[in-house]
Write an enzyme that holds these catalytic residues in place. Structure first.
Site, mmCIF file in Angstrom:
data_model
loop_
_atom_site.group_PDB
_atom_site.id
_atom_site.type_symbol
_atom_site.label_atom_id
_atom_site.label_comp_id
_atom_site.label_asym_id
_atom_site.label_seq_id
_atom_site.Cartn_x
_atom_site.Cartn_y
_atom_site.Cartn_z
ATOM 1 N N THR A 184 34.829 -27.379 41.681
ATOM 2 C CA THR A 184 36.030 -27.949 42.093
ATOM 3 C C THR A 184 37.128 -27.627 41.129
ATOM 4 O OG1 THR A 184 35.036 -29.796 42.968
ATOM 5 C CG2 THR A 184 37.175 -30.356 42.523
ATOM 6 N N ARG A 212 30.078 -35.593 54.778
ATOM 7 C CA ARG A 212 30.043 -35.799 53.408
ATOM 8 C C ARG A 212 31.163 -35.726 52.493
ATOM 9 N NH1 ARG A 212 30.253 -32.907 48.069
ATOM 10 N NH2 ARG A 212 28.870 -34.062 46.727
ATOM 11 N N VAL A 213 31.619 -36.647 51.676
ATOM 12 C CA VAL A 213 32.696 -36.826 50.919
ATOM 13 C C VAL A 213 32.290 -36.743 49.518
ATOM 14 C CG1 VAL A 213 34.723 -38.214 50.118
ATOM 15 C CG2 VAL A 213 34.152 -38.196 52.745
ATOM 16 N N ASP A 215 33.181 -36.572 45.277
ATOM 17 C CA ASP A 215 33.875 -37.385 44.251
ATOM 18 C C ASP A 215 35.199 -36.873 44.281
ATOM 19 O OD1 ASP A 215 32.709 -34.803 43.206
ATOM 20 O OD2 ASP A 215 33.475 -35.507 41.326
ATOM 21 N N THR A 235 33.657 -32.550 37.446
ATOM 22 C CA THR A 235 33.076 -31.264 38.581
ATOM 23 C C THR A 235 31.903 -31.442 38.469
ATOM 24 O OG1 THR A 235 33.555 -29.183 39.047
ATOM 25 C CG2 THR A 235 33.610 -29.649 36.738
HETATM 26 N N1 ASP Z 1 32.128 -32.361 42.649
HETATM 27 C C1 ASP Z 1 32.087 -31.466 43.632
HETATM 28 C C2 ASP Z 1 31.331 -32.214 44.871
HETATM 29 O O1 ASP Z 1 30.528 -33.004 44.618
HETATM 30 C C3 ASP Z 1 31.579 -30.166 43.531
HETATM 31 C C4 ASP Z 1 31.849 -29.606 42.233
HETATM 32 O O2 ASP Z 1 32.683 -29.884 41.454
HETATM 33 O O3 ASP Z 1 31.037 -28.763 41.769
HETATM 34 O O4 ASP Z 1 31.583 -31.850 45.992
#
Ligand code: ASP
Length: 327
Positions: A184, A212-213, A215, A235
């Protein structure tokens, strides 16, 4: 584990308000005086994003404008397959996006499960500015975006469609966060006026359940800003971050006097304490933080998290990690 460096940092943390810079950290770049303005953001795509943010910050623009414009860069870049346009789809082949933004007053906007809009962060900003709410989701978020003049687009690129079709051949339809293809952009800025803001945007885990949501759209989880103290982003596997309200943990640790890097480490330790089994997987969780003085730092579960920092120059730094030689 208490390293000498960690001990010194922890000991000095309580003196933070008395010292111009309490961060005795290993990376030489970070030994210099903290700067203002400054912008930090997650992963390699943070570097070009920082450039866009810096254009605003260096002309006395606001941290809020900087983070919005900054994260729009990877959102609009089809080769970044984990954010915005060109993101990996869910297991049903549909791209859905999550984003949130928070300003120096703690005012926030967020969109979750938003389809067909290339720049969810700008919709999140509109939610903050044009509605009495914090979060809009799904069809309602899309209707609102269209009402605000955003264009409806197909976000699934040929490249991401092909990746999904290949995944379908072998998949057992249980996205577990270990599939390569998440990351992210979380961005934090401190502007010349001394105000903090943050933004976070993602297409989430590749081949996730439809609906799906992440964080990354949840204030307190993927992002938290408290202008009195500091700001943090997360992330990695979002479910782990949500279960401890990770970014809020980081900010509260900074409030207790911890340096941003140490605050991120405390949050990583919280994640691992809640779920010790995470040590045995290859899943990543990482945090990045920036405090009111312009000090910053990141920390992660396992090796591999890097972040971009732009004060006088734009550079990448590697975060230290907790799990060594396990997994
Ligand atoms: N945090 C993000 C999610 O769960 C993915 C990521 O940051 O790698 O979708």
């Amino acid at each position: 584990m208490t390293t000498r460096r960690g001990f010194i940092k922890t000991s000095l943390a309580g003196l933070g308000s008395l010292l111009p810079f309490s961060g005795l950290v290993s990376n030489g770049d970070r030994k210099k005086e903290p700067q203002k303005p400054i912008v930090v953001s997650t992963w390699g795509f943070g570097k070009p994003a920082n450039e866009a943010a810096w254009k605003i910050l260096s002309k006395n623009g606001s941290a809020l404008d900087a983070v919005e414009q900054g994260v729009r860069v990877p959102e609009g870049e089809p080769d970044v397959q984990t954010v915005g346009y060109g993101g990996y789809p869910d297991r049903d082949g549909e791209v859905s996006l999550d984003a949130c933004i928070q300003d120096q007053n703690g005012d926030a906007g967020s969109v979750t499960f938003l389809q067909h809009i290339k720049h969810p962060i700008s919709v999140a900003l509109k939610v903050k500015e044009e509605t009495p709410h914090v979060m809009l989701t799904g069809e309602g978020a899309l209707d609102f975006a269209l009402e605000q003049g955003f264009e409806k687009e197909d976000l699934l690129t040929e490249k991401s469609k092909q990746a999904w079709e290949e995944w379908l051949e072998e998949s057992d339809y249980r996205p577990d966060g270990q599939i390569p293809g998440h990351d992210t952009i979380g961005m934090l800025a401190l502007d010349g006026a001394g105000n903090l803001s943050g933004a976070c945007t993602t297409s989430g885990l590749a081949y996730k359940y439809h609906g799906r949501v992440a964080d990354s759209a949840l204030i307190g989880c993927g992002l938290f800003v408290d202008n009195e103290v500091g700001a943090a982003v997360g992330t990695g596997v979002g479910e782990e971050i949500i279960k401890v309200a990770g970014s809020h943990v980081v900010v509260e640790e900074m409030r207790r006097g911890q340096h941003p890097e140490e605050a991120c480490r405390k949050a990583v330790q919280r994640v691992l304490k809640r779920n010790p089994d995470l040590r045995k997987t290859n899943k990543q969780v990482a945090f990045l933080a920036l405090n009111k003085n312009g000090e910053y730092g990141g920390y992660c579960v396992r090796e591999g998290f890097s972040y971009a920092v732009h004060d006088s120059e734009n550079r990448m730094e590697q975060a230290e990690f907790e799990v060594k030689g396990e997994g």
